[in-house]
Design an enzyme around this catalytic site. Structure first.
Site, PDB file in Angstrom:
ATOM      1  N   VAL A 140       0.919  -1.147   0.000  1.00 27.81           N
ATOM      2  CA  VAL A 140       0.000   0.000   0.000  1.00 27.81           C
ATOM      3  C   VAL A 140       0.954   1.191   0.000  1.00 27.81           C
ATOM      4  O   VAL A 140       1.512   1.539   1.027  1.00 27.81           O
ATOM      5  CB  VAL A 140      -0.942  -0.010   1.218  1.00 27.81           C
ATOM      6  CG1 VAL A 140      -1.760   1.275   1.278  1.00 27.81           C
ATOM      7  CG2 VAL A 140      -1.866  -1.230   1.171  1.00 27.81           C
ATOM      8  N   PRO A 141       1.179   1.775  -1.182  1.00 24.05           N
ATOM      9  CA  PRO A 141       2.356   2.623  -1.414  1.00 24.05           C
ATOM     10  C   PRO A 141       2.318   4.020  -0.786  1.00 24.05           C
ATOM     11  O   PRO A 141       2.295   5.038  -1.472  1.00 24.05           O
ATOM     12  CB  PRO A 141       2.411   2.698  -2.938  1.00 24.05           C
ATOM     13  CG  PRO A 141       0.988   2.565  -3.363  1.00 24.05           C
ATOM     14  CD  PRO A 141       0.372   1.607  -2.382  1.00 24.05           C
ATOM     15  N   CYS A 142       2.383   4.062   0.523  1.00 28.47           N
ATOM     16  CA  CYS A 142       2.411   5.344   1.219  1.00 28.47           C
ATOM     17  C   CYS A 142       3.722   6.089   0.969  1.00 28.47           C
ATOM     18  O   CYS A 142       3.788   7.303   1.166  1.00 28.47           O
ATOM     19  CB  CYS A 142       2.146   5.178   2.708  1.00 28.47           C
ATOM     20  SG  CYS A 142       3.202   4.007   3.546  1.00 28.47           S
ATOM     21  N   HIS A 143       4.734   5.386   0.483  1.00 30.66           N
ATOM     22  CA  HIS A 143       6.001   6.059   0.144  1.00 30.66           C
ATOM     23  C   HIS A 143       5.816   7.027  -1.022  1.00 30.66           C
ATOM     24  O   HIS A 143       6.640   7.901  -1.228  1.00 30.66           O
ATOM     25  CB  HIS A 143       7.092   5.030  -0.171  1.00 30.66           C
ATOM     26  CG  HIS A 143       6.783   4.136  -1.327  1.00 30.66           C
ATOM     27  ND1 HIS A 143       6.008   3.002  -1.187  1.00 30.66           N
ATOM     28  CD2 HIS A 143       7.123   4.221  -2.635  1.00 30.66           C
ATOM     29  CE1 HIS A 143       5.897   2.413  -2.370  1.00 30.66           C
ATOM     30  NE2 HIS A 143       6.567   3.138  -3.267  1.00 30.66           N
TER      31      HIS A 143
END
Length: 178
Positions: A140-143
Site C-alpha cells: 500500500v504505497p504510502c512512500h
C-alpha cells in the site's frame, strides 16, 4: 463449531539483496510489511496491538507468494500487488489506504491530493495520521506521498527507505519510457 480463539498471525522474513523486512499474514491475506532492517520486535508489537492474543507462527511457505511479489517489486519487475490484503482500520483509514493504491507506479501525490481524492479536503492532517498507520509498507504505497512543496516527509519505514523506494520506482519508470 466456531471458536472465539484468536487466529494465528503467520510471519516470515524477506531477505532480498539489500532489503530485509518482516511480513505477516492472516488467513485472509497480507496484513503487515515491516520497515527495512527493523527487528522482529516491530512486528511483534504491531501484532500485539492489532491482533491481541493471536499467536505468531513462522511460516515461510504461507508467506512465499507475498515474498515473491515483493521481491519482483524490489527488482523493478512488478508495479502492483495482486494477492489479497487483510487491512483493518477505520472507514477513514481504509479510504486513505485505497487512495494510496490508486497512485500510479513511479508517481507521487501530496497529502492534500489524497484528502481531495477521498472527498475530505479539510482532512489533510488526518490523512497524514492514517498514512502513518498503514501496516502494509510498499504494497500500500504510502512512500508515494510527499509534501505539497515536493519535499519528502515522514515515513514509518524511515526516510532512507522512502528515498530508496522512490528512487527504485523512478529508475524503473524512466527505464520503461526508453
Amino acid at each position: 463449531m466456531k471458536t472465539n480463539q484468536p487466529q494465528p498471525i503467520y510471519w516470515s522474513r524477506l531477505n532480498d539483496g539489500q532489503w530485509t523486512l518482516y511480513l505477516a499474514a492472516t488467513g485472509n491475506g497480507l496484513a503487515y510489511v515491516g520497515s527495512f532492517g527493523r527487528p522482529f520486535e516491530e512486528l511483534a508489537a504491531w501484532a500485539g496491538r492489532r491482533f491481541p492474543g493471536s499467536p505468531l507462527m513462522q511460516d515461510e511457505q504461507r508467506l512465499a507468494p507475498y515474498a515473491a511479489q515483493l521481491t519482483e517489486y524490489l527488482a523493478a519487475k512488478r508495479e502492483r500487488f495482486t494477492l489479497p490484503f487483510d487491512l483493518r482500520g477505520t472507514a477513514f483509514q481504509l479510504a486513505v489506504w485505497e487512495a494510496l493504491c490508486d497512485i500510479p507506479f513511479g508517481q507521487t501525490r501530496s497529502y492534500t491530493d489524497i484528502a481531495e481524492a477521498i472527498r475530505k479536503p479539510s482532512s489533510v492532517r488526518a490523512v497524514g495520521t492514517a498514512i502513518g498507520a498503514n501496516p502494509l509498507l510498499i504494497t500500500v504505497p504510502c512512500h508515494r506521498v510527499i509534501g505539497k512543496n515536493g519535499s519528502l516527509t515522514g515515513y514509518r519505514g524511515g526516510l532512507e527507505m522512502k528515498t530508496r523506494l522512490l528512487d527504485l520506482e523512478h529508475a524503473a519508470f524512466i527505464g520503461s519510457r526508453r
